[in-house]
Design an enzyme around this catalytic site. Structure first.
Site, PDB file in Angstrom:
ATOM      1  N   HIS A 146      34.833  69.864  43.246  1.00  0.00           N
ATOM      2  CA  HIS A 146      33.685  68.958  43.197  1.00  0.00           C
ATOM      3  C   HIS A 146      32.695  69.261  44.322  1.00  0.00           C
ATOM      4  O   HIS A 146      33.069  69.660  45.425  1.00  0.00           O
ATOM      5  CB  HIS A 146      34.112  67.490  43.188  1.00  0.00           C
ATOM      6  CG  HIS A 146      34.743  66.969  44.444  1.00  0.00           C
ATOM      7  ND1 HIS A 146      34.017  66.387  45.459  1.00  0.00           N
ATOM      8  CD2 HIS A 146      36.034  66.904  44.836  1.00  0.00           C
ATOM      9  CE1 HIS A 146      34.828  65.988  46.412  1.00  0.00           C
ATOM     10  NE2 HIS A 146      36.061  66.296  46.056  1.00  0.00           N
ATOM     11  N   GLU A 149      33.181  63.057  41.525  1.00  0.00           N
ATOM     12  CA  GLU A 149      34.588  62.941  41.882  1.00  0.00           C
ATOM     13  C   GLU A 149      34.814  61.821  42.889  1.00  0.00           C
ATOM     14  O   GLU A 149      35.813  61.085  42.809  1.00  0.00           O
ATOM     15  CB  GLU A 149      35.103  64.263  42.441  1.00  0.00           C
ATOM     16  CG  GLU A 149      36.619  64.346  42.577  1.00  0.00           C
ATOM     17  CD  GLU A 149      37.177  63.770  43.874  1.00  0.00           C
ATOM     18  OE1 GLU A 149      38.404  63.600  43.966  1.00  0.00           O
ATOM     19  OE2 GLU A 149      36.388  63.486  44.814  1.00  0.00           O
ATOM     20  N   ASP A 163      41.096  71.331  45.415  1.00  0.00           N
ATOM     21  CA  ASP A 163      40.538  70.280  46.256  1.00  0.00           C
ATOM     22  C   ASP A 163      41.262  70.341  47.596  1.00  0.00           C
ATOM     23  O   ASP A 163      42.261  71.046  47.737  1.00  0.00           O
ATOM     24  CB  ASP A 163      40.713  68.914  45.579  1.00  0.00           C
ATOM     25  CG  ASP A 163      39.670  67.898  46.014  1.00  0.00           C
ATOM     26  OD1 ASP A 163      39.150  68.029  47.134  1.00  0.00           O
ATOM     27  OD2 ASP A 163      39.383  66.973  45.238  1.00  0.00           O
TER      28      ASP A 163
END
Length: 352
Positions: free
Chosen positions: A75, A226, A247
Site C-alpha cells: 500500500h 489500507e 507490508d
C-alpha cells in the site's frame, strides 16, 4: 540482490516517500508509480479506487498456468490528518487519517494542502506549548483535542486562515524526514508501507532487466486505502488464486524479527495466514540463508485480510522488519535485501 537493483530500490523509496499521500490524498503518488512502470516497459493503470495495478504476466514462464496467478500487494497510502476545525485563533484542529498518533507527532513539520493545489507549512504543537507559560505542558496527555497545527503564516483568526484557502477537509501531511545512514539504517515516517512498494518496484526492475522468469503469472496492486481498512477490496485479476502481501514486519518486545530480517507473518488480528505457503517461505529462507523470523501480530491487519473475505484466495504476508510502527520508523538495507530475495525465490524458483 544486485547492487544496481538495491540502488534503484532505495532511490525509488526516497522518491515515493517525498510525495505526500495520506489515505484519500494519493493521486500524485499513484501517478508516479504508473510512470515508473511505464519506464520499465510494464503496463500499469490506476484503478477506479485510485490504486495502481501492474501486469507482469509477460515475465511468466511459457508453461505457467494462467489460472494460478499471484497478486502481489503493497500500500502507498500513509497516515495523515484532515482539518476538522479552523479555530478562532487561526490555528487548526485536525482529525487523524488512519492511526496517526498525537504523542509522536508533536513539533513535527507539516504541509496543509488547499483544494486549489497550494500548500502551507507549519508545525503540530501542543496547545499552549510554552513551558514558561503553561506549567502543565510537560505532564498533560497528548491527544487530538489538545494538539493543533500552527501555521507558518501571519494569521490570528479564523477569517485570515480561511482567506488562504484552508478550510475543513483540507489534508495535513507530516514530513517523513527520510534518512539512510552509513550503517545501512533507513529512517523515515511511512516505511509502512512505502518501503514494501519500493521493494516491489525493485523486483519489477529485476524481472525487466535480468530476463528471469516467474513460475506463475503475477500482478502487482498498490492500494490506497489500507490504513482505513479497505485498500485491496474489489480488485482481483482473472486467474489469480493467491494474494501475497508485502507490508512492514513488526519489531518489538516478544517478537523475533529485527530490522535486518524479513518477517513471515504466521497470524495477525484477522487470523492465520496460509500455513502451506508459510512453510514454503521458511524453506526458501533457510535454503538461501536469509535472515528471517516467523512472528504473530495480534494488533495488525493487512490488505490480504480484506481480499480473502471477498475472494477465494490463499494468502501470505511478509515484509522487512520495521521498528516504531506508526511513528518515526526504522528499517535496514539488510531487511530490504532479505525481503527481495525471499520474493524472488518464492516466485522464480521451483521447489526441490
Amino acid at each position: 540482490m544486485e547492487q544496481n537493483i538495491l540502488d534503484y530500490t532505495l532511490e525509488e523509496l526516497k522518491n515515493i516517500l517525498a510525495i505526500d499521500s495520506p489515505t484519500g490524498f494519493t493521486a500524485k503518488v499513484a501517478e508516479y508509480l504508473c510512470e515508473a512502470f511505464t519506464k520499465l516497459g510494464i503496463p500499469a493503470h490506476k484503478t477506479a479506487k485510485g490504486g495502481v495495478l501492474a501486469d507482469l504476466t509477460k515475465f511468466a514462464a511459457e508453461d505457467a498456468d494462467p489460472e494460478n496467478g499471484v497478486l502481489l500487494s503493497a500500500h502507498i497510502d500513509t497516515l495523515g490528518a484532515m482539518v476538522k476545525e479552523v479555530k478562532g485563533n487561526g490555528r487548526l484542529k485536525v482529525r487523524p487519517m488512519g492511526g496517526l498518533n498525537a504523542n509522536n507527532t508533536e513539533t513535527e513539520l507539516v504541509r496543509v494542502y488547499t483544494r486549489d493545489g497550494k500548500y502551507y507549512e507549519g508545525n503540530l504543537q501542543f496547545c499552549d506549548a510554552s513551558l514558561h507559560v503553561n506549567g502543565n505542558a510537560i505532564s498533560a496527555a497528548r491527544n487530538w483535542d489538545n494538539v493543533e497545527v500552527v501555521l507558518d503564516e501571519i494569521v490570528n483568526n479564523a477569517a485570515e486562515t480561511k482567506a488562504l484557502g484552508i478550510e475543513n477537509g483540507c489534508y495535513v501531511c507530516v514530513d517523513p524526514r527520510t534518512v539512510i545512514t552509513p550503517s545501512g539504517y533507513i529512517k523515515s515516517r511511512y516505511l509502512d508501507d512505502k518501503l514494501s512498494a519500493a521493494i516491489l518496484l525493485g523486483f519489477a526492475k529485476h524481472l525487466a532487466d535480468s530476463g528471469e522468469k516467474t513460475l506463475r503469472p503475477i500482478y502487482m496492486h498498490f492500494t490506497v486505502y489500507e490504513e482505513v481498512g479497505h485498500g485491496a477490496g474489489g480488485i482481483c485479476p482473472k486467474g489469480v488464486t493467491e494474494i501475497f502481501g508485502v507490508d512492514m514486519g513488526c519489531v518489538g518486545d516478544g517478537l523475533e524479527c529485527t530490522e535486518q530480517m524479513v518477517s513471515i507473518c504466521a497470524s495477525d488480528g484477522s487470523g492465520p495466514y496460509n500455513y502451506e505457503i508459510n512453510c514454503q517461505l521458511v524453506k526458501k529462507a533457510k535454503k538461501h540463508n536469509l535472515g528471517y523470523a516467523v512472528d504473530i501480530y495480534p494488533l495488525y491487519s493487512s490488505d490480504c485480510s480484506v481480499s480473502v473475505r471477498e475472494y477465494d484466495l490463499r494468502h501470505a504476508l511478509i515484509g522487512a522488519g520495521v521498528y516504531a510502527s506508526h511513528g518515526y520508523e526504522r528499517s535496514h538495507i539488510d531487511g530490504v535485501k532479505n525481503t527481495f530475495e525471499l520474493i524472488r525465490a518464492y516466485l522464480c524458483e521451483a521447489d526441490d
